[in-house]
Design a protein around this motif. Structure first.
Motif, PDB file in Angstrom:
ATOM      1  N   ILE A  41      87.919   5.642  16.185  1.00 20.17           N
ATOM      2  CA  ILE A  41      86.841   6.608  16.444  1.00 20.17           C
ATOM      3  C   ILE A  41      86.986   7.014  17.903  1.00 20.17           C
ATOM      4  CG2 ILE A  41      84.335   6.884  16.683  1.00 20.17           C
ATOM      5  CD1 ILE A  41      83.972   5.037  14.288  1.00 20.17           C
ATOM      6  N   TYR A  42      87.061   8.321  18.145  1.00 22.64           N
ATOM      7  CA  TYR A  42      87.331   8.781  19.508  1.00 22.64           C
ATOM      8  C   TYR A  42      86.445   9.964  19.837  1.00 22.64           C
ATOM      9  CZ  TYR A  42      89.995  12.184  16.839  1.00 22.64           C
ATOM     10  OH  TYR A  42      90.350  13.142  15.924  1.00 22.64           O
ATOM     11  N   LYS A  43      86.196  10.128  21.125  1.00 19.26           N
ATOM     12  CA  LYS A  43      85.398  11.252  21.599  1.00 19.26           C
ATOM     13  C   LYS A  43      86.356  12.292  22.176  1.00 19.26           C
ATOM     14  CE  LYS A  43      81.616  12.104  24.869  1.00 19.26           C
ATOM     15  NZ  LYS A  43      80.703  11.440  25.801  1.00 19.26           N
ATOM     16  N   VAL A  44      86.067  13.554  21.900  1.00 16.48           N
ATOM     17  CA  VAL A  44      86.890  14.623  22.467  1.00 16.48           C
ATOM     18  C   VAL A  44      86.484  14.804  23.933  1.00 16.48           C
ATOM     19  CG1 VAL A  44      87.438  17.082  22.349  1.00 16.48           C
ATOM     20  CG2 VAL A  44      87.216  15.747  20.241  1.00 16.48           C
ATOM     21  N   GLY A  53      89.219  15.658  26.427  1.00 10.36           N
ATOM     22  CA  GLY A  53      90.224  16.450  27.139  1.00 10.36           C
ATOM     23  C   GLY A  53      91.203  17.050  26.160  1.00 10.36           C
ATOM     24  N   LYS A  54      92.323  17.511  26.737  1.00  7.17           N
ATOM     25  CA  LYS A  54      93.352  18.211  25.969  1.00  7.17           C
ATOM     26  C   LYS A  54      93.902  17.353  24.811  1.00  7.17           C
ATOM     27  CE  LYS A  54      97.202  18.922  28.172  1.00  7.17           C
ATOM     28  NZ  LYS A  54      98.279  19.322  29.096  1.00  7.17           N
ATOM     29  N   GLY A  55      94.176  16.089  25.101  1.00  4.37           N
ATOM     30  CA  GLY A  55      94.798  15.220  24.108  1.00  4.37           C
ATOM     31  C   GLY A  55      93.882  14.932  22.930  1.00  4.37           C
ATOM     32  N   THR A  56      92.654  14.510  23.221  1.00  4.32           N
ATOM     33  CA  THR A  56      91.722  14.183  22.128  1.00  4.32           C
ATOM     34  C   THR A  56      91.294  15.452  21.394  1.00  4.32           C
ATOM     35  OG1 THR A  56      90.087  13.998  23.898  1.00  4.32           O
ATOM     36  CG2 THR A  56      90.844  11.953  22.886  1.00  4.32           C
ATOM     37  N   ARG A  57      91.275  16.601  22.072  1.00  8.53           N
ATOM     38  CA  ARG A  57      90.941  17.863  21.398  1.00  8.53           C
ATOM     39  C   ARG A  57      92.028  18.172  20.364  1.00  8.53           C
ATOM     40  NH1 ARG A  57      90.852  21.480  25.503  1.00  8.53           N
ATOM     41  NH2 ARG A  57      89.063  20.341  26.320  1.00  8.53           N
ATOM     42  N   TYR A  58      93.269  17.994  20.776  1.00  9.75           N
ATOM     43  CA  TYR A  58      94.393  18.226  19.850  1.00  9.75           C
ATOM     44  C   TYR A  58      94.322  17.235  18.686  1.00  9.75           C
ATOM     45  CZ  TYR A  58      99.158  18.151  18.042  1.00  9.75           C
ATOM     46  OH  TYR A  58     100.246  18.157  17.210  1.00  9.75           O
ATOM     47  N   LEU A  59      94.063  15.979  19.010  1.00  9.02           N
ATOM     48  CA  LEU A  59      93.975  14.940  17.967  1.00  9.02           C
ATOM     49  C   LEU A  59      92.922  15.327  16.918  1.00  9.02           C
ATOM     50  CD1 LEU A  59      95.150  12.100  17.275  1.00  9.02           C
ATOM     51  CD2 LEU A  59      93.239  11.103  18.539  1.00  9.02           C
ATOM     52  N   SER A  60      91.813  15.898  17.381  1.00  9.84           N
ATOM     53  CA  SER A  60      90.707  16.244  16.473  1.00  9.84           C
ATOM     54  C   SER A  60      91.079  17.365  15.503  1.00  9.84           C
ATOM     55  CB  SER A  60      89.457  16.624  17.275  1.00  9.84           C
ATOM     56  OG  SER A  60      89.630  17.897  17.874  1.00  9.84           O
ATOM     57  N   THR A  61      92.154  18.089  15.785  1.00  6.49           N
ATOM     58  CA  THR A  61      92.549  19.201  14.898  1.00  6.49           C
ATOM     59  C   THR A  61      93.480  18.745  13.775  1.00  6.49           C
ATOM     60  OG1 THR A  61      94.526  19.776  16.180  1.00  6.49           O
ATOM     61  CG2 THR A  61      92.451  20.837  16.840  1.00  6.49           C
ATOM     62  N   LEU A  62      93.986  17.512  13.869  1.00  6.71           N
ATOM     63  CA  LEU A  62      94.968  17.059  12.884  1.00  6.71           C
ATOM     64  C   LEU A  62      94.280  16.550  11.620  1.00  6.71           C
ATOM     65  CD1 LEU A  62      97.284  14.998  15.298  1.00  6.71           C
ATOM     66  CD2 LEU A  62      97.571  17.382  14.586  1.00  6.71           C
ATOM     67  N   LEU A 108      81.982  12.696  13.289  1.00  7.32           N
ATOM     68  CA  LEU A 108      80.795  11.876  13.054  1.00  7.32           C
ATOM     69  C   LEU A 108      79.595  12.488  13.764  1.00  7.32           C
ATOM     70  CD1 LEU A 108      82.182   8.239  13.588  1.00  7.32           C
ATOM     71  CD2 LEU A 108      81.787   9.403  11.415  1.00  7.32           C
ATOM     72  N   THR A 109      79.868  13.121  14.905  1.00  7.36           N
ATOM     73  CA  THR A 109      78.828  13.853  15.652  1.00  7.36           C
ATOM     74  C   THR A 109      79.512  15.129  16.154  1.00  7.36           C
ATOM     75  OG1 THR A 109      79.335  13.021  17.878  1.00  7.36           O
ATOM     76  CG2 THR A 109      77.955  11.612  16.518  1.00  7.36           C
ATOM     77  N   SER A 110      78.876  15.841  17.086  1.00  6.92           N
ATOM     78  CA  SER A 110      79.470  17.102  17.538  1.00  6.92           C
ATOM     79  C   SER A 110      80.806  16.906  18.265  1.00  6.92           C
ATOM     80  CB  SER A 110      78.486  17.850  18.441  1.00  6.92           C
ATOM     81  OG  SER A 110      78.278  17.100  19.623  1.00  6.92           O
ATOM     82  N   ASN A 111      81.015  15.741  18.878  1.00  4.58           N
ATOM     83  CA  ASN A 111      82.287  15.567  19.590  1.00  4.58           C
ATOM     84  C   ASN A 111      82.943  14.192  19.389  1.00  4.58           C
ATOM     85  OD1 ASN A 111      80.515  14.083  21.083  1.00  4.58           O
ATOM     86  ND2 ASN A 111      80.817  15.178  23.011  1.00  4.58           N
ATOM     87  N   VAL A 112      82.459  13.442  18.425  1.00  3.52           N
ATOM     88  CA  VAL A 112      83.064  12.143  18.111  1.00  3.52           C
ATOM     89  C   VAL A 112      83.676  12.219  16.712  1.00  3.52           C
ATOM     90  CG1 VAL A 112      82.611   9.680  17.701  1.00  3.52           C
ATOM     91  CG2 VAL A 112      81.534  10.840  19.634  1.00  3.52           C
ATOM     92  N   TYR A 113      84.941  11.820  16.611  1.00  5.63           N
ATOM     93  CA  TYR A 113      85.678  11.919  15.351  1.00  5.63           C
ATOM     94  C   TYR A 113      86.111  10.539  14.866  1.00  5.63           C
ATOM     95  CZ  TYR A 113      86.048  16.961  15.805  1.00  5.63           C
ATOM     96  OH  TYR A 113      85.764  18.291  15.892  1.00  5.63           O
ATOM     97  N   SER A 143      69.433  11.027  19.708  1.00  7.75           N
ATOM     98  CA  SER A 143      69.640  10.728  18.283  1.00  7.75           C
ATOM     99  C   SER A 143      70.851  11.450  17.678  1.00  7.75           C
ATOM    100  CB  SER A 143      68.376  11.061  17.487  1.00  7.75           C
ATOM    101  OG  SER A 143      68.130  12.448  17.587  1.00  7.75           O
ATOM    102  N   SER A 144      71.153  12.661  18.154  1.00  9.45           N
ATOM    103  CA  SER A 144      72.275  13.399  17.560  1.00  9.45           C
ATOM    104  C   SER A 144      73.630  12.743  17.880  1.00  9.45           C
ATOM    105  CB  SER A 144      72.279  14.850  18.050  1.00  9.45           C
ATOM    106  OG  SER A 144      72.469  14.870  19.453  1.00  9.45           O
ATOM    107  N   GLU A 145      73.638  11.824  18.830  1.00 12.16           N
ATOM    108  CA  GLU A 145      74.890  11.147  19.180  1.00 12.16           C
ATOM    109  C   GLU A 145      75.087   9.844  18.401  1.00 12.16           C
ATOM    110  OE1 GLU A 145      75.045  10.450  23.379  1.00 12.16           O
ATOM    111  OE2 GLU A 145      74.966  12.586  23.864  1.00 12.16           O
ATOM    112  N   VAL A 146      74.060   9.417  17.681  1.00 11.61           N
ATOM    113  CA  VAL A 146      74.128   8.109  17.016  1.00 11.61           C
ATOM    114  C   VAL A 146      75.123   8.134  15.852  1.00 11.61           C
ATOM    115  CG1 VAL A 146      72.789   6.352  15.763  1.00 11.61           C
ATOM    116  CG2 VAL A 146      71.745   7.604  17.670  1.00 11.61           C
ATOM    117  N   PHE A 147      75.980   7.143  15.785  1.00 16.00           N
ATOM    118  CA  PHE A 147      76.877   6.993  14.630  1.00 16.00           C
ATOM    119  C   PHE A 147      77.063   5.515  14.309  1.00 16.00           C
ATOM    120  CE2 PHE A 147      80.661   5.506  16.861  1.00 16.00           C
ATOM    121  CZ  PHE A 147      80.539   6.039  18.134  1.00 16.00           C
TER     122      PHE A 147
END
Lengths: 302, 243
Positions: B63-66, B68-77, B14-19, B136-140
Motif C-alpha cells: 500500500i503506497y501513497k502517491v 512523486g513521479k515514481g509512485t504516480r507512475y506506479l499508480s497507473t499500472l 483506497l483513498t484519493s492518493n493511497v493505492y 476521515s477521508s484518509e482512513v483505510f
C-alpha cells in the motif's frame, strides 16, 4: 575469446571493477553471487579517522542518474584493516583495490602507509576528487600542483601500484593527469562524480542537506568517455575508465576510448547483479563486434 | 535479498492518493513484518522502496501513497511485470511483544502493521491497533484489521472519525506490554516520549540502493551508525538518537 587485461603488472581475469562506494567491502554482494568472477573491486573510500559523513538526505534522484553526498562514511583505516578486510577475505580471493581519501597530505600518507602493509591489496586508488567533503578530497584534485604533491608524497610510502582517481570538475583534466603521471602515478582512474544540485520546489530548499552532491549514473557516460579518451591521448600510463557504464556495450566503448579496465559504480545500486551480468554478456557482445581479445581494442577508436 | 519478477494482479485506490497493489511472485525472502521491497520502474533511475503490507503464499500486497513521479507512475499500472528486490530491511521482531502488544500506524505507516498484527495474533497475542490519520477521508484498512481479530482504535486530527487528536491521545488510557510503530517522524518522536513500555519504531530516509551498499541512508544511533535500509528500518526505542 580473451577477456583478461593487465593493470600495472597484475592480471585481471576481466576488466570489470565495481567502483568504490558502491560495493562496500564486497561481502554484502557475496551473499548474492560469487564475487570472485570480478576482475577486482575498489573498496569503500578509507580515511584516517572514523567518519559518519554528511547529514541526510544525502541521495537525490535525477534523470538518468543520482546525486550523492555521502561524504566518505567509513570506519577509519585501522578498523578497515582489523575488521572489514578479514570479512572481505572470506569471500574474495584476488588482489583488491584499496581506495583512500584524505583532508591533508599527512593523512593520505598515513593511510597509504598502513594499507601498503596489507598483502592482499593489489592497487591503491587515491581519491583526490571527492566532491562532497570540504577542505579535502576534490581540492587536491582540481589543481595540478596539489595533485602532483599528493602523488609524490604517497609514492614515497608504497611500492604498490598507485592509481590516482581524477575529478571531472576541472577546466582541463589532461593537465592534472600529466601532473600525477610525472610524480610517479602508475595509472589514473576517471571520472569521479560531477558536482550537481537539485531543489525541492515545495520547500525551495536543496534536496540534499549538503546542498550539492556528485552526479553519477548512465547520463554521465558520454562525458566520461570523452574525458577518458582525452587522458588516454595525453599520458602513457594506463587509464581506468568509469562514469555511467551500464552494459557490456558501454565497457567496449570505454575500452575503445582508452580504458585498460572499467569501473562500474551507480549501476550496482540499481541492479546488485550488474557486474556479474556484464561479465556474462561480454563474450556475446565481443563476438557481435568481432573482438577476440579485449586488449586489442584499448584506445582503438579511429 | 532476492531479485525477481512479479506480475501485477491488481492496483486500486483506497483513498484519493493511497493505492493498494497486489502482485504474484517469489516472496520467500520476506521473513518478517516491517521489511520492504524495492521496485524498478521504467524511466526512473533508482528503485522505489515500499513497505510490505502483507504476504500470503506467493501474493505480495503493498500500500503506497502517491507522493512523486515514481509512485504516480506506479499508480497507473494495472497489469504487467515488475522487477522487485524483496527481503530488504530487518523488520519487526515479535519475540519481546509480551501478551498484549500495541501497534501504532500513522498514515502510510499503517500498512506494515497489518502483517505484524496477523503474525502476533497467530502467536496468540491480544493485539490492539491504533490507526492515525488527518481526517476521515484518509482512513483505510480499519475493517481489515478488525477482521484479523485486532481491537482497532482510529484517531483523526480533525475529529471527523474516531478519537479526535493524535495517536498519542489514544494510547494514554491503554495498558500494553510492548509497542510497535510506523509513521511520520514527528509521530514517532511523540510516541517515543509518551510510550510507557519498550518498543520498536520504523524509520524512513531517501535511499540509494536499499540493500546496504551506498551508505546513502545512514543515521546516527546510541549504538553506532545504522543504515536505515539494512540495520533498520526498525530501530529499538532504546537506541534512537533524535536530532
Amino acid at each position: 575469446m580473451e577477456l583478461s587485461v593487465n593493470l600495472c603488472g597484475i592480471t585481471l581475469d576481466n576488466p570489470i571493477i565495481p567502483a568504490s562506494g558502491t560495493f562496500g567491502y564486497g561481502y554484502e554482494f557475496a551473499e548474492l553471487y560469487d564475487i570472485n568472477v570480478l576482475g577486482t573491486f575498489s573498496f569503500k573510500g578509507t580515511t584516517r579517522e572514523t567518519r559518519y559523513g554528511n547529514p541526510t538526505p544525502r541521495i537525490a534522484e535525477c534523470t538518468g542518474g543520482l546525486l550523492n553526498a555521502v561524504g566518505l562514511q567509513n570506519p577509519g583505516v585501522d578498523r578497515v584493516i582489523s575488521e572489514e578486510l578479514p570479512k572481505m577475505r572470506q569471500v574474495f580471493h584476488k588482489p583488491v583495490m584499496a581506495n583512500v581519501s584524505g583532508f591533508s597530505i599527512d593523512e593520505y600518507v598515513e593511510v597509504v602507509s598502513k594499507l601498503d602493509k596489507v598483502e592482499d591489496i593489489g592497487w591503491i586508488e587515491v581519491n583526490i576528487s571527492c566532491p562532497n567533503v570540504h577542505g579535502g578530497g576534490m581540492s587536491f584534485g582540481t589543481d595540478p600542483v596539489c595533485a602532483g604533491e599528493v602523488t609524490k608524497a604517497v609514492r614515497r610510502v608504497t611500492e604498490k601500484p598507485l592509481v590516482i582517481k581524477l575529478s571531472p570538475n576541472v577546466t582541463d583534466i589532461t593537465q592534472i593527469a600529466r601532473a600525477v603521471e610525472s610524480e610517479g602515478a602508475d595509472a589514473v582512474s576517471l571520472i569521479n562524480t560531477l558536482v550537481g544540485m537539485r531543489i525541492n520546489l515545495n520547500t525551495r530548499k536543496p534536496i540534499l542537506a549538503n546542498r550539492t552532491g556528485g552526479f553519477s549514473g548512465s547520463a554521465v557516460f558520454p562525458v566520461a568517455l570523452n574525458m577518458v579518451n582525452k587522458v588516454y591521448n595525453a599520458v602513457k600510463i594506463p587509464v581506468v575508465g568509469m562514469g555511467g557504464v551500464s552494459s557490456a556495450e558501454d565497457v567496449l566503448e570505454m575500452m575503445m576510448a582508452g580504458a585498460t579496465a572499467v569501473e562500474i559504480g551507480s549501476m550496482n545500486l540499481v541492479n546488485p547483479y550488474a557486474c556479474k551480468e556484464i561479465i556474462e554478456d561480454l563474450p556475446k557482445v565481443m563476438a557481435k563486434y568481432r573482438v577476440d581479445k579485449l586488449t586489442d581494442i584499448i584506445g582503438g577508436v579511429i | 535479498m532476492k531479485k525477481s519478477i512479479f506480475s501485477i494482479i491488481s492496483n486500486e485506490p483506497l483513498t484519493s492518493n493511497v493505492y493498494k497493489m497486489t502482485l504474484r511472485g517469489d516472496c520467500s525472502d520476506i521473513t518478517r513484518a516491517g521489511q520492504f521491497v524495492n521496485i524498478a520502474l521504467d524511466g526512473m533511475y533508482l528503485r522505489r522502496p515500499i513497505s510490505v503490507c502483507d504476504v500470503e503464499g506467493d501474493v505480495l500486497t503493498i500500500i503506497y501513497k502517491v507522493v512523486g513521479k515514481g509512485t504516480r507512475y506506479l499508480s497507473t499500472l494495472t497489469e504487467g511485470e515488475l522487477d522487485i528486490l524483496t527481503g530488504l530491511g530487518n523488520g519487526y521482531d515479535t519475540t519481546p511483544s509480551g501478551d498484549a502488544p500495541l501497534l501504532i500506524g500513522g498514515g502510510v505507516g499503517v500498512p506494515p502493521m497489518y502483517n505484524l498484527a496477523k503474525r502476533l495474533i497467530g502467536e496468540g497475542k491480544r493485539v490492539r491497533v491504533i490507526l492515525g490519520f488527518n481526517t476521515s477521508s484518509e482512513v483505510f484498512y480499519r475493517e481489515q484489521f478488525a477482521r484479523l481479530g485486532a481491537e482497532v482504535y482510529v484517531t483523526t486530527v480533525d475529529g471527523s472519525e474516531g478519537i479526535r487528536g493524535f495517536v498519542t491521545d489514544a494510547i494514554r488510557d491503554l495498558e500494553y506490554t510492548y509497542f510497535y510503530a510506523c509513521g511520520p517522524e514527528p509521530m514517532l518522536k511523540a510516541l517515543h516520549k509518551a510510550s510507557a513500555t519498550s518498543g520498536q519504531l520504523s524509520f524512513e530516509e531517501r535511499m540509494g540502493c536499499g540493500f546496504g551498499a551506498c551508505m546513502g541512508c545512514t543515521c546516527e544511533t546510541l549504538t553506532g551508525y545504522k543504515r536505515i535500509c539494512k540495520e533498520g528500518p526498525v530501530m529499538l526505542k532504546e537506541e534512537i538518537l533524535w536530532n
